[in-house]
Design a protein around this motif. Structure first.
Motif, short mmCIF file in Angstrom:
data_model
loop_
_atom_site.label_atom_id
_atom_site.label_comp_id
_atom_site.label_asym_id
_atom_site.label_seq_id
_atom_site.Cartn_x
_atom_site.Cartn_y
_atom_site.Cartn_z
N VAL A 60 0.83 -1.20 0.00
CA VAL A 60 0.00 0.00 0.00
C VAL A 60 0.87 1.25 0.00
N GLN A 61 1.86 1.31 0.88
CA GLN A 61 2.71 2.49 0.95
C GLN A 61 3.49 2.70 -0.34
N GLY A 62 3.81 1.61 -1.00
CA GLY A 62 4.53 1.71 -2.26
C GLY A 62 3.71 2.33 -3.39
N LEU A 63 2.41 2.47 -3.18
CA LEU A 63 1.54 3.08 -4.18
C LEU A 63 1.59 4.60 -4.17
N ALA A 64 2.20 5.19 -3.12
CA ALA A 64 2.16 6.64 -2.94
C ALA A 64 2.63 7.42 -4.17
N PRO A 65 3.79 7.10 -4.76
CA PRO A 65 4.23 7.87 -5.92
C PRO A 65 3.24 7.79 -7.09
N ARG A 66 2.67 6.62 -7.29
CA ARG A 66 1.72 6.48 -8.40
C ARG A 66 0.44 7.24 -8.11
N ILE A 67 -0.02 7.24 -6.86
CA ILE A 67 -1.22 8.00 -6.51
C ILE A 67 -0.98 9.49 -6.76
N GLU A 68 0.21 9.97 -6.39
CA GLU A 68 0.55 11.37 -6.64
C GLU A 68 0.52 11.68 -8.13
N ALA A 69 1.05 10.78 -8.94
CA ALA A 69 1.08 10.99 -10.39
C ALA A 69 -0.32 10.99 -10.99
N VAL A 70 -1.17 10.07 -10.52
CA VAL A 70 -2.55 10.01 -11.03
C VAL A 70 -3.31 11.28 -10.66
N CYS A 71 -3.15 11.75 -9.41
CA CYS A 71 -3.81 13.00 -9.00
C CYS A 71 -3.38 14.15 -9.90
N ALA A 72 -2.08 14.23 -10.19
CA ALA A 72 -1.57 15.30 -11.04
C ALA A 72 -2.16 15.22 -12.44
N GLN A 73 -2.22 14.02 -12.99
CA GLN A 73 -2.76 13.84 -14.35
C GLN A 73 -4.24 14.22 -14.40
N LEU A 74 -4.99 13.81 -13.39
CA LEU A 74 -6.43 14.10 -13.39
C LEU A 74 -6.68 15.61 -13.27
N LEU A 75 -5.91 16.29 -12.43
CA LEU A 75 -6.10 17.73 -12.28
C LEU A 75 -5.52 18.51 -13.47
N ASP A 76 -4.53 17.95 -14.15
CA ASP A 76 -4.04 18.56 -15.39
C ASP A 76 -5.15 18.65 -16.43
N ALA A 77 -6.05 17.66 -16.40
CA ALA A 77 -7.13 17.61 -17.39
C ALA A 77 -8.13 18.75 -17.23
N VAL A 78 -8.14 19.40 -16.05
CA VAL A 78 -9.05 20.54 -15.83
C VAL A 78 -8.25 21.82 -15.58
#
Length: 357
Positions: free
Chosen positions: A54-72
Motif C-alpha cells: 500500500v505504501q509503495g503506491l504513494a508515488p503512483r497516486i501522486e502521479a494520477v492525482c496530477a494527471q487528473l487535475l491537469d485535465a481541468v
C-alpha cells in the motif's frame, strides 16, 4: 456487537435473497464471513496486500492525482467528483491488480452501475427485502460481466505472472493452502467496490465539510500537518457506510431487549461516532481532535482491510488540491447532488470553483 462475532455474525446469506451471480462474490467476500473461514481467507489475502504494498503506491497516486487535475487545468469551475474523487481510486485499484490501462474504463463503468442512479432508485429511501431483490436483479448482469472478466484476468496471470496484486494473490500460501480462483474473484470484486466508493465518498465529504465549516480550509493550509487528523474527523463526521448488519446466532438480551436467534440487527456507526461518552463535544467538527476513536472503519476482526489505502489516497489527493489551488469553494449547494443514503453517504456531483496561484 462488533467485538463479538460468535454472537453477532457477519454471515447474512440466510437472511438475504439468493442471486446466482452474487454467490461467486460471496466466496471471496470475507466481510460476510465468520471465523474460522474469515481468518483463513484474510490471512491469505494479507500475504499479498501488505502495508508495504500500500505504501509503495504513494508515488503512483501522486502521479494520477496530477494527471487528473491537469485535465481541468484550463477550467475555473469543474465537478470535483468527475475530475478527481471518482476516477482516482478506480485507476489505482485497476493498476494495482495489473489491469491494462485501456481496460480501466470497464472498472469505471461497472462501479458506475453498481453504485449509480439505477441502484439508488431501486432501493428507495428505506431498505426492504423487495427493494433489495429488485436491485440485485437490476445489477446482476453487470456482476456477471465483472466476475467473468476478473476470472479470465486471474487465469491470464496464472499463465504469465507479473508484479501486481493478482499475481501475489495467486502465490499467497498459508499452511499449504492457496486461494482458489473463485475466492480471488470475490476479493477483487470486494476491493473494487469497497476500495473505490469509500475513497470517492471520503474525498467528496472532506471537500464539502471543509467548505461548510468556517475557517477549516484556512487552518489546514496554514498547518498542512493537520490533514491526517482532519481526514479522521471527516470519517467520524460523515461515515460513508454508517450502518453494519449483524445476525444474532443465539437468543440474547441487548439493551434490555430479548432477541431471538437469526434476528437481523443494524449497528449504526454514525450514532456511535457522536457518542458523548466517547467524544468531547461530539457535535463539533474539530480537525485537531485527538484521539479520535471513530468506528467508521469498523472494529475487531472485520476492521476495514482497505483503510490504509483509503487514508493514503485521501491524504495525497487533498494535499494535491491544496497545492494546485490557493482557494477552492462550493459556489452553490443547489448544484450539489447527494448519493442515496440507503446506499452510501457521499456526494454524486460536486461543482467547485477554484483560484490558482
Amino acid at each position: 456487537m462488533l467485538a463479538d462475532p460468535a454472537t453477532y455474525s457477519s454471515e447474512l446469506s440466510s437472511l438475504a435473497p439468493t442471486q446466482e451471480d452474487f454467490e461467486v462474490f460471496r466466496q471471496g467476500n470475507f466481510v460476510g464471513m465468520d471465523p474460522p473461514e474469515h481468518r483463513r481467507l484474510r490471512a491469505l489475502v494479507s500475504q499479498a496486500f501488505t502495508p508495504r504494498v500500500v505504501q509503495g503506491l504513494a508515488p503512483r497516486i501522486e502521479a494520477v492525482c496530477a494527471q487528473l487535475l491537469d485535465a481541468v487545468a484550463d477550467q475555473d469551475r469543474f465537478d470535483l467528483v468527475d475530475a478527481l474523487a471518482y476516477p482516482l481510486p478506480i485507476i489505482v485499484i485497476a493498476e494495482l491488480l495489473g489491469v491494462p490501462p485501456e481496460e480501466h474504463r470497464l472498472f469505471q463503468e461497472w462501479a458506475g452501475i453498481l453504485f449509480g442512479d439505477e441502484l439508488s432508485e431501486q432501493l428507495g429511501d428505506e431498505l426492504d427485502m423487495a427493494d433489495l431483490e429488485r436491485a440485485l436483479a437490476a445489477i446482476a448482469p453487470t456482476v456477471r460481466e465483472m466476475n467473468g472478466y476478473v476470472l479470465q484476468h486471474i487465469r491470464n496471470r496464472r499463465a504469465d505472472p507479473g508484479d501486481d496484486l493478482t499475481s501475489r494473490l495467486i502465490a499467497a500460501e498459508v499452511d499449504g493452502v492457496r486461494l482458489e480462483d473463485q475466492q480471488m474473484v470475490g476479493f477483487v470484486a470486494l476491493l473494487l467496490i469497497a476500495g473505490h466508493v469509500t475513497t470517492t465518498a471520503l474525498l467528496g465529504n472532506a471537500v464539502v465539510t471543509f467548505d461548510r465549516q468556517p475557517g477549516t480550509d484556512a487552518a489546514l493550509r496554514a498547518d498542512p500537518g493537520l490533514l491526517p487528523q482532519a481526514i479522521e474527523e471527516v470519517l467520524r463526521w460523515l461515515p460513508p457506510f454508517p450502518e453494519l448488519g449483524r445476525r444474532v446466532t443465539r437468543p440474547v438480551v441487548l439493551g434490555g431487549q430479548e432477541l431471538a436467534a437469526d434476528t437481523l440487527l443494524m449497528t449504526h456507526l454514525g450514532a456511535a461516532n457522536r457518542d458523548p461518552a466517547r467524544f468531547e463535544a461530539p457535535g463539533v467538527f474539530d480537525v485537531t481532535r485527538h484521539p479520535n476513536p471513530h468506528l467508521t472503519f469498523g472494529h475487531g476482526i472485520h476492521f476495514c482491510f482497505g483503510a490504509p489505502l483509503a487514508r493514503l489516497e485521501a491524504r495525497i489527493a487533498l494535499r494535491t488540491v491544496h497545492k494546485r489551488f490557493c482557494a477552492l469553494a462550493v459556489p452553490s449547494y443547489e448544484d450539489v447532488t447527494y448519493q442515496n443514503p440507503a446506499v452510501i453517504i457521499g456526494v454524486r456531483r460536486l461543482p467547485v470553483e477554484v483560484v490558482r496561484p
